[in-house]
Scaffold this active site. Structure first.
Site, PDB file in Angstrom:
ATOM      1  N   GLU A 104      -3.497   3.978   2.356  1.00 42.07           N
ATOM      2  CA  GLU A 104      -3.559   4.315   3.781  1.00 42.07           C
ATOM      3  C   GLU A 104      -3.623   5.896   3.797  1.00 42.07           C
ATOM      4  O   GLU A 104      -2.979   6.494   3.262  1.00 42.07           O
ATOM      5  CB  GLU A 104      -2.582   3.581   4.577  1.00 42.07           C
ATOM      6  CG  GLU A 104      -2.773   3.866   6.139  1.00 42.07           C
ATOM      7  CD  GLU A 104      -1.433   3.229   6.885  1.00 42.07           C
ATOM      8  OE1 GLU A 104      -1.327   3.092   8.067  1.00 42.07           O
ATOM      9  OE2 GLU A 104      -0.281   3.008   6.186  1.00 42.07           O
ATOM     10  N   HIS A 122       0.802  -1.179   0.056  1.00 42.01           N
ATOM     11  CA  HIS A 122      -0.014   0.120   0.040  1.00 42.01           C
ATOM     12  C   HIS A 122       0.836   1.106   0.105  1.00 42.01           C
ATOM     13  O   HIS A 122       2.169   0.994   0.063  1.00 42.01           O
ATOM     14  CB  HIS A 122      -1.006   0.072   1.093  1.00 42.01           C
ATOM     15  CG  HIS A 122      -0.377   0.174   2.616  1.00 42.01           C
ATOM     16  ND1 HIS A 122       0.018  -0.903   3.336  1.00 42.01           N
ATOM     17  CD2 HIS A 122       0.017   1.335   3.188  1.00 42.01           C
ATOM     18  CE1 HIS A 122       0.839  -0.543   4.446  1.00 42.01           C
ATOM     19  NE2 HIS A 122       0.764   0.742   4.434  1.00 42.01           N
TER      20      HIS A 122
END
Length: 134
Positions: free
Chosen positions: A130, A79
């Site tokens: 995120e 991520h």
């Protein structure tokens, strides 16, 4: 809404070997490994002049990183983490625009001790995102 890139997370099978590679081969500053029990991972951060690299190793068989490594046996980018000034405002704006927040939608405390949320990869060009409160 988004601020600077906080880190790029890489899923690894062996966090000690990944740490040694970056420390010994690339000369990077590498943190100690820290278990993040709530998230099911052990983390290490590699500090770079403009951002960080986060290594994620599964902490138990139920870890989301274990599942990622089943699909990607060699590991890989998991991520991207972006900073936001106010995670609740960012969440609400994103949800209003149709983006999906994973989990309950309530921030959890992340590896840096700050609130974090994850956004569905299908809403962001196949990339898990995120958000971390700056």
């Amino acid at each position: 809404m988004i601020g600077r890139l906080n880190h790029v997370a890489i899923a690894v099978r062996d966090i000690a070997a990944a740490s040694a590679l970056y420390r010994d081969t690339l000369g990077a500053e590498v943190s100690a490994a820290v278990p993040q029990v709530e998230h099911g991972v052990t983390t290490v951060f590699v500090t770079l002049p403009n951002t960080k690299i986060e290594f994620l190793e599964p902490l138990g068989a139920d870890s989301p990183i274990a599942k990622f490594l089943e699909r990607n046996p060699d590991g890989g980018i998991h991520h991207l983490c972006y900073e936001v000034d106010d995670i609740i405002v960012a969440r609400d704006q994103l949800k209003a625009s149709g983006a999906r927040v994973l989990g309950s939608g309530e921030p959890k405390i992340g590896a840096h001790g700050k609130p974090v949320l994850f956004l569905h990869p299908k809403d962001f060009n196949g990339t898990l995102v995120e958000l971390e409160q700056a």
